[in-house]
Every structure is written in structure tokens, then in C-alpha cells.
Write a protein that holds these residues in place. Structure first.
Motif, short mmCIF file in Angstrom:
data_model
loop_
_atom_site.label_atom_id
_atom_site.label_comp_id
_atom_site.label_asym_id
_atom_site.label_seq_id
_atom_site.Cartn_x
_atom_site.Cartn_y
_atom_site.Cartn_z
N LEU A 17 -16.25 3.86 0.78
CA LEU A 17 -16.93 2.85 1.23
C LEU A 17 -18.21 2.50 0.70
CD1 LEU A 17 -16.30 2.74 5.27
CD2 LEU A 17 -15.51 1.01 3.46
N VAL A 18 -18.86 3.66 0.17
CA VAL A 18 -20.06 3.77 -0.32
C VAL A 18 -19.92 3.03 -1.91
CG1 VAL A 18 -22.05 4.93 -1.39
CG2 VAL A 18 -21.41 5.19 1.01
N ILE A 23 -20.18 -1.44 -5.74
CA ILE A 23 -19.65 -2.23 -6.83
C ILE A 23 -19.57 -3.65 -6.59
CG2 ILE A 23 -17.17 -2.91 -7.69
CD1 ILE A 23 -16.68 0.11 -7.74
N ILE A 24 -19.53 -4.04 -5.19
CA ILE A 24 -19.87 -5.37 -4.44
C ILE A 24 -21.13 -5.78 -4.80
CG2 ILE A 24 -19.73 -6.75 -2.65
CD1 ILE A 24 -17.31 -5.44 -1.59
N TRP A 25 -22.22 -4.96 -4.50
CA TRP A 25 -23.54 -5.16 -4.43
C TRP A 25 -23.99 -5.52 -5.97
CZ3 TRP A 25 -27.37 -2.55 -7.43
CH2 TRP A 25 -28.44 -3.38 -7.20
N TYR A 26 -23.39 -4.69 -7.05
CA TYR A 26 -23.64 -4.81 -8.37
C TYR A 26 -23.37 -6.13 -9.08
CZ TYR A 26 -23.50 -3.72 -13.29
OH TYR A 26 -23.60 -3.80 -14.77
N ALA A 27 -21.87 -6.91 -8.49
CA ALA A 27 -21.73 -7.76 -9.08
C ALA A 27 -22.12 -9.21 -8.32
CB ALA A 27 -19.83 -7.75 -8.93
N ARG A 84 -24.13 -10.41 -12.65
CA ARG A 84 -23.27 -9.49 -13.70
C ARG A 84 -21.75 -9.99 -13.35
NH1 ARG A 84 -26.96 -6.02 -10.72
NH2 ARG A 84 -28.43 -5.43 -12.16
N VAL A 85 -20.99 -9.77 -14.48
CA VAL A 85 -19.51 -10.01 -14.61
C VAL A 85 -19.15 -8.69 -14.92
CG1 VAL A 85 -17.91 -11.05 -15.52
CG2 VAL A 85 -19.79 -12.25 -15.19
N ILE A 86 -18.36 -8.06 -14.01
CA ILE A 86 -17.65 -6.78 -14.15
C ILE A 86 -16.63 -6.74 -15.33
CG2 ILE A 86 -16.44 -4.85 -13.03
CD1 ILE A 86 -17.80 -5.78 -10.64
N TRP A 87 -15.68 -7.66 -15.34
CA TRP A 87 -14.64 -7.83 -16.09
C TRP A 87 -15.02 -9.10 -17.05
CZ3 TRP A 87 -13.43 -6.80 -11.09
CH2 TRP A 87 -12.80 -5.60 -11.15
N HIS A 88 -15.03 -8.57 -18.53
CA HIS A 88 -15.67 -9.81 -19.58
C HIS A 88 -14.89 -10.96 -19.38
CE1 HIS A 88 -17.42 -11.02 -23.03
NE2 HIS A 88 -16.39 -11.11 -23.79
N LYS A 89 -15.34 -12.21 -19.21
CA LYS A 89 -14.45 -13.42 -19.51
C LYS A 89 -14.64 -13.77 -20.88
CE LYS A 89 -13.91 -18.01 -17.83
NZ LYS A 89 -13.34 -18.38 -18.88
#
Length: 148
Positions: A17-18, A23-27, A84-89
Motif C-alpha cells: 500500500l505504501v 507511485i500514485i503521488w509521484y504521477a 510526471r508521466v510514468i510511461w512515456h507517451k
């Protein structure tokens, strides 16, 4: 034994969960342009290289070296926040796109901005949070004025 097994699952679930929340916070959390820049050193030059409109490309090679010119471009980029975009578009072939470079201490960092609001900085990708088309057209206008 069963109590130990439950404690392990509880610990693993907590760690999971942490990590998921991180990851959600980062994006999701927007960041300012200062955090997008790869360095906090003084920008010496901005070089607008090209404008791509689908399959058509216009080369500009406009160099902005005056402090007031650099400041006006950076001010445009500071008008919004970025995510931030985690997966490059990858940019569509139908996208309108600006390529420019910022020079710090003889080191270039390549920037690309699509009209849809994707900003690439070297290898990282960010999404403009508000009014991406306005930001794009304002930078394009600055670049076109310098060409004349």
C-alpha cells in the motif's frame, strides 16, 4: 504459526500500500517548472530548433541569448504546472510539436512540447496541467517573431 503468517501478510500488505500510494503521488501531484528543469543553474541560451506540424517540419534555429528574452520564455513555461508521466507517451505524427534546447554551462538539455501538452525534457515526460494549447501557441508566437 498461523499468527506469524498473518503478521507477514499484514506487513507485506502495508508495504504494498505504501509503494502504491507513492507511485500514485509521484504521477498525480503537480510540480512547478523549476522542478522540471534538469538543473537550477542560470540558463545561458534558449535555442528553438524546429516546429513540426504533422508531416511538415519548419527549421528555425533561433537563438535567444538576451536575459530579457530568456526570462520571457521561462515565464511562459512557468505559467502552468506539470505532472510526471510514468510511461512515456510517444508523439503522434499528427501532433504539432516544438523542439528547443536550453543551454546551461555549455550543456544542452533538449525540450519538446506538443500541442496536446506533453513536455519531454531529455528522457523524461511531463503533462501540462492546464491550457496546453495556449502555452504551445504562446511559445510558437515567440519563436515566429524571432524568425522575422
Amino acid at each position: 504459526m498461523k499468527g506469524l503468517f498473518n503478521k507477514k501478510w499484514l506487513l507485506i500488505s502495508f508495504i504494498g500500500l505504501v509503494l502504491l500510494a507513492s507511485i500514485i503521488w509521484y504521477a498525480v501531484v503537480p510540480i512547478r517548472f523549476e522542478q522540471v528543469l534538469p538543473t537550477n543553474k542560470t540558463i545561458e541560451e534558449i535555442d528553438f530548433m524546429e516546429y513540426i506540424d504533422g508531416m511538415n517540419m519548419s527549421s528555425y534555429n533561433n537563438k535567444f541569448k538576451q536575459k530579457n528574452e530568456i526570462k520571457s520564455i521561462i515565464d511562459v513555461l512557468k505559467k502552468t504546472n506539470y505532472r510526471r508521466v510514468i510511461w512515456h507517451k510517444k508523439t503522434d505524427l499528427t501532433d504539432k510539436y516544438l523542439d528547443f534546447a536550453l543551454l546551461y554551462k555549455k550543456e544542452y538539455h533538449i525540450f519538446g512540447l506538443s500541442e496536446k501538452g506533453y513536455l519531454t525534457v531529455d528522457e523524461k515526460t511531463y503533462k501540462v496541467t492546464k491550457q496546453p494549447q495556449e502555452l504551445f501557441h504562446e511559445l510558437l508566437k515567440i519563436m515566429a517573431i524571432k524568425k522575422e
